[in-house]
Every structure is written in C-alpha cells, then in structure tokens.
Scaffold this motif. Structure first.
Motif, short mmCIF file in Angstrom:
data_model
loop_
_atom_site.label_atom_id
_atom_site.label_comp_id
_atom_site.label_asym_id
_atom_site.label_seq_id
_atom_site.Cartn_x
_atom_site.Cartn_y
_atom_site.Cartn_z
N GLN A 104 0.31 -1.21 0.33
CA GLN A 104 -0.09 -0.16 0.49
C GLN A 104 0.68 1.11 -0.30
OE1 GLN A 104 -0.91 -3.20 2.06
NE2 GLN A 104 -2.24 -3.23 0.37
N GLN A 105 1.96 1.03 0.54
CA GLN A 105 3.04 2.55 0.50
C GLN A 105 3.74 1.94 -0.28
OE1 GLN A 105 5.43 1.80 3.85
NE2 GLN A 105 3.38 2.22 5.27
N ARG A 106 4.32 1.41 -1.17
CA ARG A 106 4.90 1.59 -2.31
C ARG A 106 4.63 0.59 -3.15
NH1 ARG A 106 10.14 -0.22 1.42
NH2 ARG A 106 11.25 -0.23 -0.73
N PRO A 107 3.34 0.63 -3.67
CA PRO A 107 3.22 -0.50 -4.80
C PRO A 107 3.87 -0.61 -6.13
CG PRO A 107 1.45 1.93 -4.73
CD PRO A 107 2.94 1.55 -3.49
N ARG A 108 3.80 0.76 -6.63
CA ARG A 108 5.20 1.10 -8.32
C ARG A 108 6.34 -0.03 -7.88
NH1 ARG A 108 2.15 5.47 -8.13
NH2 ARG A 108 0.14 5.67 -10.03
N GLU A 109 7.03 0.90 -6.95
CA GLU A 109 8.46 -0.14 -6.59
C GLU A 109 8.26 -1.43 -6.50
OE1 GLU A 109 11.58 0.15 -2.97
OE2 GLU A 109 10.54 1.63 -3.19
N ILE A 110 7.49 -2.06 -5.98
CA ILE A 110 7.04 -3.76 -5.92
C ILE A 110 6.86 -3.92 -6.17
CG2 ILE A 110 5.75 -5.25 -4.64
CD1 ILE A 110 8.09 -3.45 -2.48
N HIS A 113 10.09 -3.87 -8.68
CA HIS A 113 10.84 -4.93 -8.86
C HIS A 113 11.05 -6.33 -8.61
CE1 HIS A 113 14.10 -7.20 -5.68
NE2 HIS A 113 13.30 -7.59 -5.80
N MET A 114 9.27 -6.69 -8.64
CA MET A 114 8.85 -8.20 -9.56
C MET A 114 8.79 -8.68 -11.20
SD MET A 114 7.95 -10.23 -6.67
CE MET A 114 6.58 -9.67 -5.44
N PHE A 116 11.29 -6.57 -12.97
CA PHE A 116 12.68 -5.94 -13.57
C PHE A 116 13.76 -6.47 -12.99
CE2 PHE A 116 9.24 -2.63 -15.37
CZ PHE A 116 9.60 -2.67 -17.22
N VAL A 117 13.76 -6.18 -11.98
CA VAL A 117 14.78 -6.70 -10.38
C VAL A 117 14.95 -7.46 -10.59
CG1 VAL A 117 16.16 -5.83 -8.63
CG2 VAL A 117 14.61 -4.53 -9.89
N ASP A 118 13.49 -8.81 -10.18
CA ASP A 118 14.16 -10.03 -9.09
C ASP A 118 13.02 -11.06 -9.35
OD1 ASP A 118 14.92 -11.88 -8.31
OD2 ASP A 118 15.09 -12.01 -6.13
N PRO A 119 12.72 -10.83 -11.11
CA PRO A 119 10.92 -12.04 -11.08
C PRO A 119 11.15 -13.11 -10.44
CG PRO A 119 12.29 -10.98 -13.37
CD PRO A 119 13.50 -10.58 -12.03
N PRO A 120 10.38 -13.69 -9.94
CA PRO A 120 10.03 -15.11 -9.37
C PRO A 120 10.19 -16.12 -10.54
CG PRO A 120 8.07 -13.69 -8.49
CD PRO A 120 9.21 -12.55 -9.24
N GLU A 121 10.09 -16.35 -11.59
CA GLU A 121 10.12 -16.73 -12.68
C GLU A 121 9.45 -18.13 -12.25
OE1 GLU A 121 9.78 -15.12 -15.21
OE2 GLU A 121 11.61 -14.22 -15.66
N LEU A 189 5.71 -0.38 -16.55
CA LEU A 189 4.72 -1.56 -15.79
C LEU A 189 3.56 -1.73 -17.14
CD1 LEU A 189 4.58 -0.10 -12.29
CD2 LEU A 189 6.27 -2.06 -13.26
N ILE A 190 3.04 -1.06 -17.28
CA ILE A 190 1.68 -1.61 -18.11
C ILE A 190 2.56 -2.42 -19.22
CG2 ILE A 190 -0.14 -0.81 -20.48
CD1 ILE A 190 -0.69 1.38 -18.54
N ASP A 191 3.95 -1.56 -19.40
CA ASP A 191 4.42 -2.74 -21.59
C ASP A 191 4.84 -4.05 -20.75
OD1 ASP A 191 3.53 -0.40 -22.83
OD2 ASP A 191 5.60 0.52 -22.78
#
Length: 212
Positions: A104-110, A113-114, A116-121, A189-191
C-alpha cells in the motif's frame, strides 16, 4: 485441482482467480472417489505420487491427463477461471506482501521489482494463467469452459448448469487488499505486464481496460 468422477469434471485451479471460493462450493458435491489437490486452508493430495509430490494444487491440465486416460480426460468437462492479467498481477504483488502495508505504501516500486529486478520465475502464482490450461504445444487450450473473475458468479452458475449440479452464492476467500488495478500502473509497467502475459491477453481476450 479437483477431479470429480461422480460429476465428470476437472477444475483447474489457476492461482489468484478466486479458486478457493470455487473449491469450497464444489466440495459440497464431491463423492468419496473424487480427488482434490490443495495446500492452503486444507491439505489434500491426489492419489498419484508424482502429482502429490508437487505440494500445491495449481496443476496443469496436461499433468493430470496421463493419470485419467485419454477417454476420461476427453469426456470430462474441463474448466477454469481466468482474470485480467493486469489486475491479477496487482493482486499477486499485494498477496506476496500480505500481513503488512508495504504494498500500500510503495506499490509501483514493488511491481517494478517483481517485473524488472528479481522476477520470481519459478513461482506458480507468477506464471501465466495459460501455462496451466494449454496442451503440450503451448498454444492449444484444453479447457471446455473458461469462467471470468470479472463475472465470477455468473460464470460459476453457467459451469454448474453444464455439469448438472446446483449452484450457490460464492464466498469471498483469500482476497487481497488493493485499489482498482489501473491506479498502480505507469506506461513502463503496462508494457512489462503486457509482454510477460501476452498469451493470456490474447487467449482470453483481455486488454489493460478489461475484456476486449
């Protein structure tokens, strides 16, 4: 997943599509020789060792086919529920951070991260919905009916009518707290979601704004 020999259906439980609400309703019609695999709220396993070892209930239709045989698999009604991938991804992020208010505090950052940074493939909840519903060729849907989360009750009613069992109002189970998914997205994020879940968007007719 639920396999009902009594009513001749297979319910493929796609994550983050209201599966536990559907499970609860369908259990009221299960017989002793029916089978369910699930690992949340209740713990049940299929009688087939290779599938039971997977430890969760989000199995692909093609995984259960060899255990049922071609005739039964073809003759059983195979169904699942799907959800707009943009909405589902927000729900996934909120679910993974449940128990606090970080999303709720940092939705776009989360979300960034999911993606671009560390996708939980390897996480089954992160994988495309189509991964559980297509054949070995990766493109052909094995489902006979696909319900939509956006019209959950109406979809469930139609599925029950096809199976030949009474319907009932679905409960809300295991929901996550978040606003309308559109509020969380940036163009980047949409893309990224559109690229990652392109097959879901194509197979199930979704766009960012809803059903095409």
């Amino acid at each position: 997943m639920i396999v009902s020999n009594r009513h001749r259906f297979i319910f493929a439980a796609v994550p983050k599509t209201g599966t536990h609400a559907v499970r609860q309703a369908l259990r009221e019609h299960m017989a002793e020789d029916d089978a369910e695999q699930v690992g949340l709220f209740v713990n049940r396993r299929f009688p087939w060792a290779d599938l039971a070892a997977i430890q969760h209930g989000h199995l692909a239709l093609r995984q259960v086919r060899p255990h049922l045989g071609t005739e039964a698999f073809t003759g059983y009604l195979k169904f699942a529920f799907v959800r707009n991938p943009f909405d589902r991804f927000v729900s996934y992020c909120a679910f993974m951070l449940r128990g606090g208010d970080l999303f709720q505090q940092r939705p776009r950052e989360i979300m960034h991260h999911m993606l671009f940074v560390d996708p939980p493939e390897g996480h089954v909840l992160f994988q495309p919905q189509s991964a559980q519903l297509v054949d070995d060729d990766g493109t052909t849907l094995l489902t006979d009916m696909v319900g939509r989360v956006e019209h959950m009750q109406a979809s469930y009613d139609a599925i029950c009518a096809r199976i030949g069992i009474p319907t009932r109002a679905l409960d809300r189970v295991n929901g996550t707290r978040h606003d309308d998914y559109r509020r969380y997205y940036t163009p980047a994020l949409i893309d990224a979601v559109a690229a990652r879940y392109a097959q879901d968007l194509d197979l199930f007719g979704y766009s960012f704004d809803g059903v095409r």
